[in-house]
Scaffold this motif. Structure first.
Motif, PDB file in Angstrom:
ATOM      1  N   TRP A  36     -15.602 -16.743  66.854  1.00  0.00           N
ATOM      2  CA  TRP A  36     -14.493 -17.623  66.470  1.00  0.00           C
ATOM      3  C   TRP A  36     -14.018 -18.414  67.680  1.00  0.00           C
ATOM      4  O   TRP A  36     -13.880 -19.638  67.621  1.00  0.00           O
ATOM      5  CB  TRP A  36     -13.378 -16.783  65.877  1.00  0.00           C
ATOM      6  N   TRP A  37     -13.772 -17.713  68.777  1.00  0.00           N
ATOM      7  CA  TRP A  37     -13.325 -18.386  69.994  1.00  0.00           C
ATOM      8  C   TRP A  37     -14.378 -19.401  70.458  1.00  0.00           C
ATOM      9  O   TRP A  37     -14.044 -20.540  70.788  1.00  0.00           O
ATOM     10  CB  TRP A  37     -13.051 -17.362  71.099  1.00  0.00           C
ATOM     11  N   GLY A  38     -15.642 -18.980  70.464  1.00  0.00           N
ATOM     12  CA  GLY A  38     -16.709 -19.877  70.901  1.00  0.00           C
ATOM     13  C   GLY A  38     -16.793 -21.137  70.069  1.00  0.00           C
ATOM     14  O   GLY A  38     -17.063 -22.226  70.583  1.00  0.00           O
ATOM     15  N   SER A  39     -16.529 -20.999  68.773  1.00  0.00           N
ATOM     16  CA  SER A  39     -16.609 -22.170  67.895  1.00  0.00           C
ATOM     17  C   SER A  39     -15.522 -23.194  68.196  1.00  0.00           C
ATOM     18  O   SER A  39     -15.669 -24.365  67.863  1.00  0.00           O
ATOM     19  CB  SER A  39     -16.527 -21.743  66.428  1.00  0.00           C
ATOM     20  N   THR A  40     -14.433 -22.770  68.832  1.00  0.00           N
ATOM     21  CA  THR A  40     -13.376 -23.717  69.185  1.00  0.00           C
ATOM     22  C   THR A  40     -13.672 -24.422  70.501  1.00  0.00           C
ATOM     23  O   THR A  40     -13.037 -25.426  70.806  1.00  0.00           O
ATOM     24  CB  THR A  40     -12.003 -23.015  69.290  1.00  0.00           C
ATOM     25  N   VAL A  41     -14.622 -23.897  71.262  1.00  0.00           N
ATOM     26  CA  VAL A  41     -14.968 -24.479  72.568  1.00  0.00           C
ATOM     27  C   VAL A  41     -16.216 -25.347  72.440  1.00  0.00           C
ATOM     28  O   VAL A  41     -16.199 -26.523  72.787  1.00  0.00           O
ATOM     29  CB  VAL A  41     -15.176 -23.375  73.624  1.00  0.00           C
ATOM     30  N   GLY A  84     -12.770  -9.117  76.634  1.00  0.00           N
ATOM     31  CA  GLY A  84     -13.091 -10.507  76.331  1.00  0.00           C
ATOM     32  C   GLY A  84     -12.621 -10.908  74.940  1.00  0.00           C
ATOM     33  O   GLY A  84     -12.092 -12.002  74.734  1.00  0.00           O
ATOM     34  N   ALA A  85     -12.787 -10.009  73.979  1.00  0.00           N
ATOM     35  CA  ALA A  85     -12.329 -10.298  72.610  1.00  0.00           C
ATOM     36  C   ALA A  85     -10.805 -10.392  72.555  1.00  0.00           C
ATOM     37  O   ALA A  85     -10.255 -11.279  71.885  1.00  0.00           O
ATOM     38  CB  ALA A  85     -12.838  -9.237  71.647  1.00  0.00           C
ATOM     39  N   ALA A  86     -10.114  -9.494  73.256  1.00  0.00           N
ATOM     40  CA  ALA A  86      -8.647  -9.550  73.275  1.00  0.00           C
ATOM     41  C   ALA A  86      -8.163 -10.842  73.930  1.00  0.00           C
ATOM     42  O   ALA A  86      -7.239 -11.498  73.440  1.00  0.00           O
ATOM     43  CB  ALA A  86      -8.082  -8.334  74.009  1.00  0.00           C
ATOM     44  N   LEU A  87      -8.803 -11.233  75.035  1.00  0.00           N
ATOM     45  CA  LEU A  87      -8.439 -12.493  75.691  1.00  0.00           C
ATOM     46  C   LEU A  87      -8.767 -13.694  74.810  1.00  0.00           C
ATOM     47  O   LEU A  87      -8.031 -14.686  74.797  1.00  0.00           O
ATOM     48  CB  LEU A  87      -9.134 -12.610  77.042  1.00  0.00           C
ATOM     49  N   ALA A  88      -9.859 -13.589  74.062  1.00  0.00           N
ATOM     50  CA  ALA A  88     -10.214 -14.666  73.138  1.00  0.00           C
ATOM     51  C   ALA A  88      -9.138 -14.826  72.066  1.00  0.00           C
ATOM     52  O   ALA A  88      -8.768 -15.950  71.709  1.00  0.00           O
ATOM     53  CB  ALA A  88     -11.578 -14.393  72.505  1.00  0.00           C
ATOM     54  N   LEU A  90      -6.001 -14.104  72.422  1.00  0.00           N
ATOM     55  CA  LEU A  90      -4.868 -14.748  73.094  1.00  0.00           C
ATOM     56  C   LEU A  90      -5.109 -16.247  73.247  1.00  0.00           C
ATOM     57  O   LEU A  90      -4.210 -17.051  73.023  1.00  0.00           O
ATOM     58  CB  LEU A  90      -4.615 -14.104  74.457  1.00  0.00           C
ATOM     59  N   ALA A  91      -6.337 -16.628  73.623  1.00  0.00           N
ATOM     60  CA  ALA A  91      -6.665 -18.048  73.783  1.00  0.00           C
ATOM     61  C   ALA A  91      -6.595 -18.793  72.452  1.00  0.00           C
ATOM     62  O   ALA A  91      -6.335 -19.996  72.431  1.00  0.00           O
ATOM     63  CB  ALA A  91      -8.061 -18.194  74.390  1.00  0.00           C
ATOM     64  N   LEU A  92      -6.831 -18.070  71.360  1.00  0.00           N
ATOM     65  CA  LEU A  92      -6.753 -18.676  70.025  1.00  0.00           C
ATOM     66  C   LEU A  92      -5.319 -18.745  69.508  1.00  0.00           C
ATOM     67  O   LEU A  92      -5.081 -19.181  68.388  1.00  0.00           O
ATOM     68  CB  LEU A  92      -7.616 -17.885  69.043  1.00  0.00           C
ATOM     69  N   GLY A  93      -4.372 -18.285  70.320  1.00  0.00           N
ATOM     70  CA  GLY A  93      -2.973 -18.308  69.902  1.00  0.00           C
ATOM     71  C   GLY A  93      -2.578 -17.113  69.050  1.00  0.00           C
ATOM     72  O   GLY A  93      -1.505 -17.098  68.455  1.00  0.00           O
ATOM     73  N   GLN A  94      -3.412 -16.112  68.994  1.00  0.00           N
ATOM     74  CA  GLN A  94      -3.164 -14.915  68.189  1.00  0.00           C
ATOM     75  C   GLN A  94      -2.663 -13.787  69.096  1.00  0.00           C
ATOM     76  O   GLN A  94      -3.323 -12.769  69.282  1.00  0.00           O
ATOM     77  CB  GLN A  94      -4.456 -14.498  67.470  1.00  0.00           C
ATOM     78  N   ARG A  95      -1.478 -13.972  69.672  1.00  0.00           N
ATOM     79  CA  ARG A  95      -0.952 -13.040  70.667  1.00  0.00           C
ATOM     80  C   ARG A  95      -0.751 -11.633  70.094  1.00  0.00           C
ATOM     81  O   ARG A  95      -1.179 -10.646  70.682  1.00  0.00           O
ATOM     82  CB  ARG A  95       0.366 -13.566  71.225  1.00  0.00           C
TER      83      ARG A  95
END
Length: 127
Positions: A36-41, A84-88, A90-95
């Motif tokens: 999911w995170w990768g698809s936004t980058v 990495g998944a937890a940081l992803a 956070l980067a997706l705005g899902q704190r």
């Protein structure tokens, strides 16, 4: 009714199996979050991030990993993938989801490591 020495209580065995099931779910969620995170980058990162995580996991952290490594190395790989998944998240705005995921992973990994160290022989080395 007495159990033989070293026998595992059925309730403990059930708890272990449930915890192992949760561990598998967390692993799959981590791969999905990385995709999911990768698809936004970038589209290629949606494939590369979970693929790299799965390769690392299969080589060093899985119960039947390709390479037998010390517990510290297994935990380092788990920290890298799950962190990495937890940081992803956070980067997706899902704190909140990221914090819950990280907390659940910490408790699950601690319980699994404790249980394995007390009730299971170490995995045989693979050459």
């Amino acid at each position: 009714m007495s159990r033989r020495p070293g026998a595992i209580h059925p309730a403990a065995q059930s708890f272990f199996l449930v915890n192992e099931g949760l561990a598998f779910v967390l692993e799959v969620v981590a791969l999905g979050v990385l995709a999911w995170w990768g698809s936004t980058v970038a589209l290629w990162l949606a494939v590369a991030a979970p693929l790299a995580a799965a390769a690392l996991w299969g080589a060093f952290a899985a119960p039947k990993a390709r390479f037998a490594v010390p517990l510290a190395a297994q935990l380092a790989v788990k920290a890298l993938v799950f962190g990495g998944a937890a940081l992803a998240l956070l980067a997706l705005g899902q704190r909140v989801a990221g914090l819950w995921f990280a907390g659940t992973v910490l408790v699950n990994t601690a319980l699994a490591s404790y249980y394995r160290s007390r009730h299971r022989p170490p995995y045989p080395s693979r050459s």
